[in-house]
Each structure stands twice: as C-alpha cells, then as structure tokens.
Design a protein around this motif. Structure first.
Motif, PDB file in Angstrom:
ATOM      1  N   ILE A   1       0.858  -1.188   0.000  1.00 11.96           N
ATOM      2  CA  ILE A   1       0.000   0.000   0.000  1.00 11.96           C
ATOM      3  C   ILE A   1       0.887   1.229   0.000  1.00 11.96           C
ATOM      4  O   ILE A   1       1.633   1.468   0.951  1.00 11.96           O
ATOM      5  CB  ILE A   1      -0.933   0.003   1.224  1.00 11.96           C
ATOM      6  N   ARG A   2       0.818   2.005  -1.052  1.00 14.21           N
ATOM      7  CA  ARG A   2       1.693   3.158  -1.196  1.00 14.21           C
ATOM      8  C   ARG A   2       0.984   4.476  -0.907  1.00 14.21           C
ATOM      9  O   ARG A   2       1.618   5.452  -0.546  1.00 14.21           O
ATOM     10  CB  ARG A   2       2.267   3.207  -2.618  1.00 14.21           C
ATOM     11  N   ARG A   3      -0.308   4.499  -1.116  1.00 12.60           N
ATOM     12  CA  ARG A   3      -1.062   5.758  -1.061  1.00 12.60           C
ATOM     13  C   ARG A   3      -1.810   5.839   0.278  1.00 12.60           C
ATOM     14  O   ARG A   3      -2.859   5.265   0.457  1.00 12.60           O
ATOM     15  CB  ARG A   3      -2.049   5.814  -2.223  1.00 12.60           C
ATOM     16  N   LEU A   4      -1.242   6.594   1.213  1.00 11.76           N
ATOM     17  CA  LEU A   4      -1.859   6.717   2.532  1.00 11.76           C
ATOM     18  C   LEU A   4      -2.540   8.071   2.677  1.00 11.76           C
ATOM     19  O   LEU A   4      -2.318   8.824   3.604  1.00 11.76           O
ATOM     20  CB  LEU A   4      -0.786   6.532   3.608  1.00 11.76           C
ATOM     21  N   THR A   5      -3.416   8.359   1.735  1.00  6.66           N
ATOM     22  CA  THR A   5      -4.216   9.576   1.772  1.00  6.66           C
ATOM     23  C   THR A   5      -5.656   9.192   1.516  1.00  6.66           C
ATOM     24  O   THR A   5      -5.952   8.159   0.908  1.00  6.66           O
ATOM     25  CB  THR A   5      -3.769  10.595   0.719  1.00  6.66           C
ATOM     26  N   LEU A   6      -6.570  10.053   1.965  1.00 12.63           N
ATOM     27  CA  LEU A   6      -7.979   9.819   1.709  1.00 12.63           C
ATOM     28  C   LEU A   6      -8.319  10.128   0.257  1.00 12.63           C
ATOM     29  O   LEU A   6      -7.889  11.139  -0.290  1.00 12.63           O
ATOM     30  CB  LEU A   6      -8.842  10.691   2.597  1.00 12.63           C
ATOM     31  N   VAL A   7      -9.101   9.270  -0.339  1.00 11.17           N
ATOM     32  CA  VAL A   7      -9.625   9.505  -1.694  1.00 11.17           C
ATOM     33  C   VAL A   7     -11.136   9.357  -1.624  1.00 11.17           C
ATOM     34  O   VAL A   7     -11.646   8.406  -1.040  1.00 11.17           O
ATOM     35  CB  VAL A   7      -9.027   8.496  -2.701  1.00 11.17           C
ATOM     36  N   ASN A   8     -11.863  10.327  -2.211  1.00  7.79           N
ATOM     37  CA  ASN A   8     -13.307  10.299  -2.189  1.00  7.79           C
ATOM     38  C   ASN A   8     -13.864  10.087  -0.780  1.00  7.79           C
ATOM     39  O   ASN A   8     -14.586   9.141  -0.514  1.00  7.79           O
ATOM     40  CB  ASN A   8     -13.851   9.196  -3.114  1.00  7.79           C
ATOM     41  N   PRO A   9     -13.496  10.973   0.183  1.00  2.00           N
ATOM     42  CA  PRO A   9     -13.914  10.761   1.555  1.00  2.00           C
ATOM     43  C   PRO A   9     -15.419  10.805   1.777  1.00  2.00           C
ATOM     44  O   PRO A   9     -15.895  10.391   2.809  1.00  2.00           O
ATOM     45  CB  PRO A   9     -13.227  11.912   2.322  1.00  2.00           C
ATOM     46  N   LYS A  10     -16.168  11.313   0.789  1.00  3.85           N
ATOM     47  CA  LYS A  10     -17.620  11.367   0.972  1.00  3.85           C
ATOM     48  C   LYS A  10     -18.290  10.039   0.678  1.00  3.85           C
ATOM     49  O   LYS A  10     -19.482   9.881   0.895  1.00  3.85           O
ATOM     50  CB  LYS A  10     -18.207  12.471   0.065  1.00  3.85           C
ATOM     51  N   LYS A  11     -17.533   9.091   0.176  1.00  2.00           N
ATOM     52  CA  LYS A  11     -18.161   7.809  -0.182  1.00  2.00           C
ATOM     53  C   LYS A  11     -18.200   6.893   1.017  1.00  2.00           C
ATOM     54  O   LYS A  11     -17.386   6.988   1.915  1.00  2.00           O
ATOM     55  CB  LYS A  11     -17.384   7.157  -1.316  1.00  2.00           C
TER      56      LYS A  11
END
Length: 394
Positions: free
Chosen positions: A384-394
């Motif tokens: 897992i490389r991407r430790l950021t929120l993506v589409n937090p409204k989902k």
C-alpha cells in the motif's frame, strides 16, 4: 477535531515511505481481515449505544427529581459510556459513516468547547443557549447551533453533556462540581431549561450513535439492501488501506498531537479533551486501546465476551514477521504509557520538563508517534503506497 488537519500531521511523517515489492495478498486473506474489522466496529458501536442508553436513563431519573445522588449517578453513567466510545475513535479518519461529509462526528465529540455558548459561566451569569428563553430547545435546533459561528461553539455531544453534569472545573485536584440545585426551579435561573437541554442533547447523542450502528449492521437476508458495511466488506485492499489510514491518523494527528502535545505546549486546561470531568487520561487510554484492538482483530464486549479473528497483524506477519512483532509491541507500549498518566491531566502537564507528569505524557506521545511510523511500514509491507484519503464522501 478537523479530519484534514489530523491527516496532514500524520502524512508529513509518511512522505518518504517507499513500498518494497511484495507478494500480493490473496483475496481470501484480505477479505477475512476486512470482515473481522466490520464485526469489531459494529460490536463497539452497539456497546457504546447501550452504554449511552444507560446514560439517558440516568439523566431522565435526575431531571425528573434532581438530587446530588442522582447527579452523581448520571456522572458515573457518562464516564462508563465514554470508555466504550473512546475505543471507537479508531474507526475514524478514513471517510467512513462517522466523519464523512454527512457524518455525526462533529455533533458527537467536538472539543474544545466555549462553555459560555451553552450555559452561564463565572462572570457571565446570563450567557448561553440555556439562558436564552427565545431559543427553542429541540434536537433540530441544537444540531443546527453546533459549531455555528466557530469550532468552539459546541452545543451538542459528549462534552456538552459533560459540561452540564460537572460545570466548570476550578479545582486543581479534581473535576468540576456543579450543584444539583442548578437544575431545581427556584434555586437557579432557568433550571427548567437546563433540565430540558440536558435531556434533549442526550437524546440527540443516542440518535447519532444509532445511525452508526445501522451503518455497520450486518445485512444478511435483506435482498436489495445495502449500507456502509456492505460496501466496506466488498472493498478489498482499499478497505485495508482505509483501516491503516484511520489508525495512523489517530496515532499521530490526534493522540500524538491534538489530544496531548497541544496541551503540553500550552499548559492550558481548556486544551484537554474532557476538562470538566477530568477524564482526559481515560480518553487517551481508550483511544490507544481502540488502535490496538483493530491491529489485533480483537475486542472485549461490555459483557466480557472477547471477539477475536483475522487481523492486520496476521496480514503483515505473513509478509514480515519482525515488523508485525515490532508494531504489536509498540502498541502494547502505547497502551501501557497511556495507563501510566495520572489524573487530573491538567496537573500532569504542569511543571518543568523534568516533572514526572510531563514525562508520563511525553512517553505516551513518543510511543504513539513511533507506532504511526510502524503502521506506515506495515502499509508498505502490504504493498500500500497511497496513505491519503480519496473520495472521503463515499
């Protein structure tokens, strides 16, 4: 506290994390961990709701016939319910049902609060919504007033209830000591509205917790139905990523930052989380325990039963046993460090750098910051490389 700010604090530490090439996890391994996480989340919210319902019963008994004994019973019920809610903080910070765009987190646990926004305080006997008889006290109006005009204008949730039960804390060696007479007609101005406010804000707390229970409830046998849990369980490695983001953000951004380090720097009682009840030390323990629960795939119910199943630790251990063991030991150290903090927290953070209280708090900060780094390594071990929120409204 602010989701973006908490994530930013942690992500600064993770900017240089690299992921070695590793064998991909099997879908069955990942699914087992994700499903067990959902089991733990639902159980923790069910327990929290049950404890909050006990609080509501204690509040109802107190407001029906205010007495010092019934006020003390309501305080005990609040403290008990906080123990369970504190562990659920490990389910935050990844855009789940509690803190997505429409989630109830801001109504449940916002702090610090300007207590004069709710009720009278020393030097301001007529302040607050309680003393504004033009303002209708309903769940809808209180929810609308929460954080209106500023983040410290907290009108609802755990800490509004806490303030109503304990009052301001002027005691260096203990919590606030509001008199039960504040709730008796003829003994204090607007006592009727103070009783009403306490009842309504407790009912709203129950409503918001019930939303979370339903969002995570199992949906077997309900064809065509869906909730957050159903989508989360289908999320695969993306759901694992969210779990790790939540744990790392709580570790670094909140426990290692907003809930400890800020107060250490300011030495201000108003910067501790549960400043009216002097329960901040237990908030910290419950949060640290919640993180460890998720990592181990474990949770002890209110009745004593222990849920145990597939865990992040298992998933990481299959790739790097030493890293898994190191992270497990670090989380245990964080819980132990938090348990060593002595109440009241506002006295722990006073004194010089060599003071035992500040050393105990600093040891907790150091431990949770280190575990956030270990969690970043664990994510890398899982690819897992991407430790950021993506589409937090989902």
């Amino acid at each position: 506290m602010c989701l973006c700010r908490c994530l930013a604090r942690w992500l600064v530490l993770l900017a240089c994390v690299c992921s070695p090439a590793v064998r991909a996890q099997t879908p069955a391994e990942v699914a087992a961990v994700v499903q067990q996480h959902a089991v733990l989340v639902e159980a923790a919210y069910v327990d929290t709701l049950a404890a909050a319902q006990d609080l509501r019963r204690a509040v109802a008994a107190f407001t029906a016939e205010p007495s010092s004994e019934r006020l003390e019973a309501a305080r005990r019920a609040w403290l008990e319910a906080r123990e369970w809610y504190g562990q659920t903080e490990a389910f935050r910070f990844y855009g789940g049902p509690i803190d997505d765009a429409g989630g109830p987190e801001g109504r449940l646990n916002s702090w610090p609060m300007d207590e004069s926004y709710v009720d009278s305080v020393k030097g301001r006997p007529n302040s607050g919504l309680v003393n504004d008889r033009r303002f209708a006290l309903t769940k809808k109006t209180l929810a609308a007033q929460n954080e209106r005009g500023g983040e410290e204008n907290v009108a609802t949730g755990w800490h509004a209830i806490e303030f109503l039960l304990w009052g301001q804390d002027f005691n260096e060696h203990g919590p606030g000591d509001r008199s039960h007479e504040d709730f008796i007609d003829g003994q204090a101005p607007n006592a009727d509205r103070r009783r009403q406010y306490l009842s309504v804000v407790t009912d709203l707390l129950i409503d918001d917790l019930d939303v979370l229970v339903r969002a995570w409830a199992p949906l077997e046998g309900r064809a065509g139905k869906s909730n957050y849990r159903a989508r989360f369980e289908r999320g695969g490695i993306e759901s694992v990523r969210k779990i790790i983001v939540g744990l790392g953000s709580l570790s670094r951004g909140e426990l290692g930052g907003e809930r400890t380090d800020v107060a250490m720097n300011t030495r201000d009682q108003e910067d501790e989380q549960s400043c009216f009840s002097d329960n901040t030390h237990r908030d910290i323990v419950a949060n640290a325990l919640g993180i460890e629960n998720v990592w181990l795939g474990r949770y002890q119910r209110r009745g004593g039963a222990v849920l145990q199943g597939a865990s992040l630790r298992d998933l990481v251990a299959a790739r790097d046993e030493a890293l898994a063991a190191r992270t497990t030991a670090q989380m245990a150290a964080s819980v132990a460090a938090a348990q060593a903090i002595q109440p009241p927290f506002d006295q722990e953070i006073n004194g010089g750098a060599d003071g035992l209280g500040r050393q105990r708090v600093q040891a907790t900060i150091d431990s949770v910051v280190q575990q956030s780094k270990d969690l970043a390594d664990a994510a890398a071990a899982l690819g897992i490389r991407r430790l950021t929120l993506v589409n937090p409204k989902k």
